[in-house]
Design a protein around this motif. Structure first.
Motif, PDB file in Angstrom:
ATOM      1  N   GLY A  36      41.352  63.249 -11.207  1.00 11.41           N
ATOM      2  CA  GLY A  36      40.980  62.233 -10.236  1.00 11.41           C
ATOM      3  C   GLY A  36      40.665  60.874 -10.815  1.00 11.41           C
ATOM      4  O   GLY A  36      40.120  60.014 -10.115  1.00 11.41           O
ATOM      5  N   GLN A  65      34.979  69.500  -8.653  1.00 15.32           N
ATOM      6  CA  GLN A  65      35.962  70.354  -7.962  1.00 15.32           C
ATOM      7  C   GLN A  65      35.408  70.906  -6.654  1.00 15.32           C
ATOM      8  O   GLN A  65      36.169  71.165  -5.715  1.00 15.32           O
ATOM      9  N   HIS A 112      43.652  66.080   0.498  1.00 14.72           N
ATOM     10  CA  HIS A 112      43.999  66.301  -0.909  1.00 14.72           C
ATOM     11  C   HIS A 112      44.554  64.993  -1.461  1.00 14.72           C
ATOM     12  O   HIS A 112      45.727  64.879  -1.797  1.00 14.72           O
ATOM     13  N   LYS A 116      41.996  64.440  -6.298  1.00 19.90           N
ATOM     14  CA  LYS A 116      41.983  65.893  -6.493  1.00 19.90           C
ATOM     15  C   LYS A 116      43.149  66.398  -7.330  1.00 19.90           C
ATOM     16  O   LYS A 116      43.481  67.588  -7.298  1.00 19.90           O
TER      17      LYS A 116
END
Length: 352
Positions: A36, A65, A112, A116
């Motif tokens: 990320g 996460q 997403h 991510k």
């Protein structure tokens, strides 16, 4: 000379995650991971030379996460909000996730988003370059988008955030770093820090949807007036919920004739530590968010420190929110043959 060290930070879906630590000769230290493109630590000296980590985040990859409010991460393909998770481009409608639960809007690239993924990374002088291709249809966006994000740290205590992107199909692009800053570290709120924003206007939002109304409103004589340096806590007293989450329309550089050149955007200063952070950018807007929603969930950050409302603030340099639905806000459409480019500098110093 800035040095770069790397270490294993964990794994994500079978991919190794690396933590890069950039250190200059003055001792300033920047840690960033290819998961990320998250800035996990930023150690900055105070007026006595003592270092303090001035960004919110976590010690472990697993905490990132598990989900978080974009601590230090990249936001994209199109940062901020898009009304209803829908837009029309060249006569074709595209449907995106409406992933901001309280408002029902599309936020920061979707469920997403760019934050991510594990990015390819390589060292580049006094910085690290992160690369990935966002494939056609990812999170509903059209086009294969090739993205390059460089994060650097100079000998002059300047952190630079640069973005470049190309596409093979018309698409939307608005790339942002979403760090939360607190120039006093992690133990105190941001109330006593002072903020100046180089803007005469904001793009106000509807409080129920957090979407821009389309208006461009003067900040003069309002809670949003940071044209002169102002104690943040004093400004918060003039907001119903002490809240700030709004885009400022930055002044163009003198003599730039509307061209995108790097110029001053905001200055954050801390009287207690003497730290000063000047933000310079080529982008048209900056989102000031004072972290008022951080208490909505429990965020146990670095060294077990619990982050609550007003533990940190964001100064996100960007295109205006929901620009695709407001033609007068500026262009966020990238077409084949064009290149998206932006540059933001965070210049750190101290005062007596």
């Amino acid at each position: 000379m800035t040095t770069i060290q790397r270490q294993h930070f964990g794994d994500h879906q079978g991919q190794a995650v690396t933590l890069f630590t950039l250190t200059n000769s003055q001792g300033m230290r920047l840690c960033v991971t290819n998961y990320g493109c998250i800035i996990t630590q930023l150690w900055v000296p105070d007026r006595h030379g003592q270092l303090e980590d001035v960004v919110l985040g976590f010690d472990q990859l697993a905490d990132y996460q598990a989900g978080h409010p974009f601590f230090g991460a990249i936001a994209g393909r199109c940062a901020n909000r898009i009304a209803g998770g829908r837009f029309t481009l060249d006569g074709e409608e595209f449907i995106l996730a409406t992933n901001e639960a309280p408002t029902g809007q599309h936020l920061h690239g979707g469920r997403h988003g760019f934050d991510k993924y594990v990015w390819q990374a390589e060292e580049d002088g006094d910085g690290v370059i992160f690369r990935r291709t966002s494939v056609d249809g990812e999170e509903g966006y059209p086009g294969n988008l090739q993205v390059e994000h460089r994060i650097g740290l100079s000998e002059e205590n300047v952190m630079t955030l640069s973005f470049n992107a190309r596409t093979d199909r018309p698409t939307l692009v608005n790339l942002v770093n979403h760090s939360y800053y607190n120039l006093q570290g992690h133990q105190r709120r941001i109330d006593d820090q002072w903020l100046k924003i180089e803007a005469d206007f904001i793009t106000p939002v509807d409080d129920s949807t957090m979407l821009p109304t389309g208006e461009i409103v003067r900040v003069a004589a309002s809670a949003f007036d940071f044209r002169s340096a102002r104690r943040i806590g004093d400004a918060m007293l003039h907001r119903p919920a002490q809240d700030f989450d709004v885009n400022y329309m930055l002044k163009p550089a003198a003599g730039s004739a509307g061209k995108a050149v790097v110029r001053p955007a905001a200055t954050l200063s801390c009287p207690h530590s003497g730290r000063v952070m000047e933000v310079h950018t080529c982008l048209p807007g900056i989102q000031f968010y004072n972290g008022f929603k951080l208490s909505n969930k429990v965020w146990n950050g670095k060294a077990g420190q619990r982050y609550q409302a007003f533990s940190g603030l964001c100064l996100e340099t960007q295109a205006f929110p929901d620009s695709i639905h407001h033609a007068h806000f500026g262009n966020v459409v990238l077409r084949p043959g064009e290149e998206y480019h932006s540059r933001t500098e965070h210049r750190f110093s101290t005062v007596a």
